[in-house]
Write a protein that holds these residues in place. Structure first.
Motif: not given
Length: 208
Positions: A101-120
């Motif tokens: 199976x698959x899980x998708x993670x998506x982010x828009x923007x680079x103003x925050x220098x931190x990761x929040x999601x399990x894969x980012x």
């Protein structure tokens, strides 16, 4: 004949899941648009044929109504980085004799220098051109990363020993997408059932 049809359907699901990404970008009206497709290819009129499989992605740290557009889901959100994920886009398929199976993670923007999601893929410094790929907050070294330009050319990169990747000089104006995937084996439960192989795919888009 029935077995051949089932095999063809399973292969089709696997190909779709592994060729597609979910990504977020801002529309002309400033709203966040969540897309499903192949960002390195021209988007068909009305969106990617697989778009109906993207039903209700989950926003991270935000709540807002979702409206379906021509190939994207639109969400009215204030300016800033946007994150979403979805573990129920494609049904599990057969891979190497196991369910995958698959899980998708998506982010828009680079103003925050931190990761929040399990894969980012997060910028090392706010608005910087060096990114770090993390899995549950830990850097992922020696992993393939692709950069898709506004003109849809694609550049293959790889994270270093610290999980970081440096972008080349970006001369083209517009939206860029970074994407990466990891494959895990174990015992995982998705909304559509249990799988033994889990592909996690992440994207980060930003405007240059």
């Amino acid at each position: 004949m029935k077995k051949l049809l089932i095999a063809a359907l399973a292969l089709g699901t696997a190909s779709l899941a592994q060729a597609h990404e979910v990504w977020i970008e801002r529309g002309a009206n400033g709203a966040a648009q969540i897309w499903l497709g192949e960002p390195e290819l021209p988007i068909p009129a009305g969106g990617d044929p697989a778009f109906p499989s993207l039903k209700a992605p989950k926003l991270v740290g935000a709540t807002a109504a979702q409206t379906r557009g021509a190939g994207y889901i639109e969400v009215a959100l204030p300016p800033g980085d946007v994150r979403a994920w979805d573990d129920d886009v494609f049904k599990p398929w057969d891979e190497d004799g196991k369910k995958a199976g698959v899980i998708y993670y998506a982010r828009s923007g680079r103003s925050e220098a931190k990761a929040v999601m399990p894969l980012e893929l997060a910028p090392v410094a706010a608005n910087g051109d060096r990114f770090v790929l993390t899995r549950d907050g830990r850097p992922v070294a020696d992993s393939e990363v692709s950069l898709v330009s506004p003109g849809r050319w694609q550049l293959a990169l790889k994270t270093d020993a610290s999980g970081q990747v440096a972008l080349p000089a970006l001369h083209e104006k517009g939206r860029y997408i970074l994407k990466a995937s990891v494959k895990e084996e174990g015992d995982f439960t998705l909304p559509a059932g249990k799988v033994a192989i889990l592909h996690r795919t992440t994207t980060t888009s930003f405007v240059n």
